[in-house]
Design an enzyme around this catalytic site. Structure first.
Site, short mmCIF file in Angstrom:
data_model
loop_
_atom_site.label_atom_id
_atom_site.label_comp_id
_atom_site.label_asym_id
_atom_site.label_seq_id
_atom_site.Cartn_x
_atom_site.Cartn_y
_atom_site.Cartn_z
N GLY A 152 10.11 62.68 36.53
CA GLY A 152 10.92 62.41 35.34
C GLY A 152 10.08 61.72 34.28
O GLY A 152 9.64 60.59 34.48
N HIS A 172 0.32 43.09 2.64
CA HIS A 172 -0.99 43.66 2.96
C HIS A 172 -1.91 42.57 3.52
O HIS A 172 -1.94 41.48 2.96
CB HIS A 172 -1.63 44.25 1.70
CG HIS A 172 -3.01 44.78 1.93
ND1 HIS A 172 -3.25 45.97 2.58
CD2 HIS A 172 -4.22 44.26 1.61
CE1 HIS A 172 -4.55 46.17 2.63
NE2 HIS A 172 -5.18 45.15 2.06
N ARG A 194 19.99 57.38 35.08
CA ARG A 194 20.81 56.40 35.80
C ARG A 194 22.24 56.88 35.79
O ARG A 194 22.68 57.51 34.83
CB ARG A 194 20.71 55.02 35.11
CG ARG A 194 19.31 54.47 35.06
CD ARG A 194 19.27 53.12 34.36
NE ARG A 194 20.09 52.13 35.04
CZ ARG A 194 19.67 51.33 36.03
NH1 ARG A 194 18.42 51.40 36.44
NH2 ARG A 194 20.48 50.47 36.59
N LYS A 245 28.86 40.23 40.91
CA LYS A 245 28.61 40.22 42.36
C LYS A 245 27.20 39.78 42.70
O LYS A 245 26.89 39.46 43.83
CB LYS A 245 28.90 41.60 42.96
CG LYS A 245 28.01 42.69 42.46
CD LYS A 245 28.36 44.00 43.11
CE LYS A 245 27.54 45.08 42.46
NZ LYS A 245 27.33 46.27 43.09
#
Ligand code: NAI
Length: 489
Positions: A183, A468, A291, A38
């Site tokens: 949150g 390394h 969500r 959409k």
């Protein structure tokens, strides 16, 4: 005029990561695909989620790097930010990826339909276009992939002015001077990290006793300490109660903190005393409390698809719903809301359609990456979860403080923590979890993810050489240490 088939092999509702991955993978297997979207293909991840969020976080990272340039002997003059330029760059990145995705779908001959899809009986999908016309499509299989939207909480309805969702934040052209983030999960912490690095005064209001509760406790502590050092106020265990706009440009958020601990020896009272009431006045309130699946109006009652009380489409491990031949993938199902999990679910669904053997997604061992500063990356069980699941565990932590590349880069905060099953005589059994926090760990998780999912022994992993000097040596050192002997860590 091109005549479209009346019936496609697969009709997909939703063109986000899970939906477009179904389309691409299905088309690669030779299936004819209709993709109903959409808005724009790419979904939340590309337009309102992962990609724009990481672009803003990269701006924060660049800002930190430039600000620390004098340490390397590079003079930059005063560092300043024009956030709208970052927003412009973000749009360019999105447009490029969007164009690439559209091209990919076209090359695989996926037919896209612009409109809102709704599943009826017998795997028919009605697509209502922007002008109201309805097109009916039939699929041998149908895949539901309509995704999710930000959740709000009572008293904090999104208004696009003060109370903002992640969608709003990712459309910003200008940063607020101050913000409350309600949150402290993945989204809240990423936004808090980004805003604070770019000069916003940030307060995180989290209901639970800690930030990033899905992460290993010691990893979350490293992030929380870094946040506090950088001036982010972290309030945990709080209950937000409401907000009232002040003077048109700011709003006051009210919340209660847990009651202050009683002095030792004070008799306990029941019920517990109320918490302390507090207020904070900010320019923006970012609500990042999770969500919710976007399943309203998605299926008709006679489609046979069952939806849980929380709005998730119910699926089995092959992603098939309660209606035979109808699958659901991505944020619409009750599994970790991650784009890469959506990709994996899409592959499982398509393979199931093709009658191929499938390995269901092992949700407890998917990779997680959180792009805060410092970054977090993990797979598998946290130490607490492993203990709660009844494992006897052995752990080892190797800190980036001793890693030469980390010192060169100038980012020594963080560690690699391995959680393994305790083997015979104090040795380490299979790897249960790998938890990383620190520089570029989101790019280093691969080896940890493989170790967890291959159920490798630390001794097997330690035999592989890490180059390394690299940050990945800390992972190798942690594994080596679990064999009972180590080099540096
Ligand atoms: P989340 O579920 O990760 O965190 C939400 C936080 O809000 C939790 O800590 C929760 O305790 C808290 N909370 C809930 N109600 C509250 C209230 N009334 N007051 C204060 N705190 C409250 O959800 P988030 O961060 O919104 O992310 C949504 C989804 O998106 C997640 O499931 C995650 O999988 C995904 N995501 C992943 C990212 C990543 O992996 N890098 C980045 C962004 C999102």
């Amino acid at each position: 005029m091109i005549r479209l088939p009346d019936r496609f092999d697969v009709v997909i509702i939703g063109g986000g990561p899970a939906g477009y991955a179904t389309a691409l993978y299905g088309a690669a297997a030779g299936l004819s695909i209709a993709l109903v979207e959409k808005d724009k293909v790419g979904g939340t991840c590309l337009h309102r989620g992962c990609i724009p969020a990481k672009e803003f976080l990269e701006t924060a990272s660049m800002y930190r790097a430039v600000a620390s340039a004098p340490e390397f002997g590079i003079s930059t003059g005063p560092v300043s930010l024009t956030f709208s330029r970052s927003a412009e760059r973000k749009r360019r990145v999105i447009d490029q990826l969007h164009g690439g995705l559209q091209g990919l779908l076209k090359r695989r001959k996926v037919v896209t339909f612009s409109g809102t899809g709704s599943l009826g009986a017998d795997r028919t999908v009605a697509v209502t276009g922007p002008d109201g016309t309805v097109t009916r499509l039939a699929g041998r299989w149908v895949v539901l992939a309509s995704g999710s939207v930000p959740r709000s909480i009572p008293g904090f309805d999104f208004d696009g002015r003060f109370i903002l969702s992640s969608d709003d934040v990712l459309g910003w052209e200008k940063l607020p001077a101050s913000a409350a983030v309600i949150g402290g999960g993945a989204i809240g912490c990423e936004f808090a990290s980004m805003m604070s690095d770019l000069g916003t005064q940030v307060t995180i209001l989290e209901a639970l006793p800690a930030l990033l509760t899905g992460c290993d406790r010691e990893v979350a502590d490293v992030v929380t300490r870094s946040f506090s050092k950088r001036g982010i106020t972290v309030a945990t265990g709080v209950t937000v109660t409401g907000h009232s706009p002040k003077g048109g440009v700011r709003t006051t958020v009210s919340f209660t903190s847990p009651p202050s601990p009683a002095p030792p020896g004070t008799p306990s009272v029941s019920p517990a005393p109320p918490g302390d009431s507090e207020e904070i006045t900010v320019e923006a309130v970012v609500v990042s409390v999770g969500r919710r699946p976007l399943s309203e109006g998605l299926v008709s009652a006679d489609s046979g698809v069952e939806i849980s009380e929380k709005g998730y489409v119910k699926v089995g491990e092959t992603m098939e719903t309660t209606a035979p031949g109808v699958f659901a993938v991505g944020d619409l199902v009750d599994t970790p809301q991650l784009a890469h999990v959506g990709f994996a679910e899409a592959i499982v669904a398509v393979k199931t359609m093709l009658g191929e053997s499938v390995v269901p997604v092992d949700y407890g061992r998917v990779p997680w990456c959180i792009y805060t500063h410092p970054e977090v990356a993990f797979a598998g069980l946290t130490e607490d979860a492993a203990v709660a699941a009844g494992y006897k565990v052995i752990t080892h932590k190797t800190r980036f403080a001793g890693n030469s590349r980390a010192m060169i880069v100038g980012e020594t905060d963080g560690m690699v923590k391995i959680v393994a099953e305790a083997g015979q005589g104090g040795s380490a059994g299979r790897v249960l979890g790998v938890h990383m926090v620190g520089p570029w760990v989101t790019e280093q998780l691969g080896a940890g993810y493989l170790s967890v999912n291959w159920e490798a022994l630390p001794a097997e992993v330690a035999a592989f050489i890490q180059p390394h000097p690299t940050l990945s040596e800390s992972f190798g050192e942690a594994m080596l240490a679990l064999t009972g002997r180590s080099l540096h860590g």
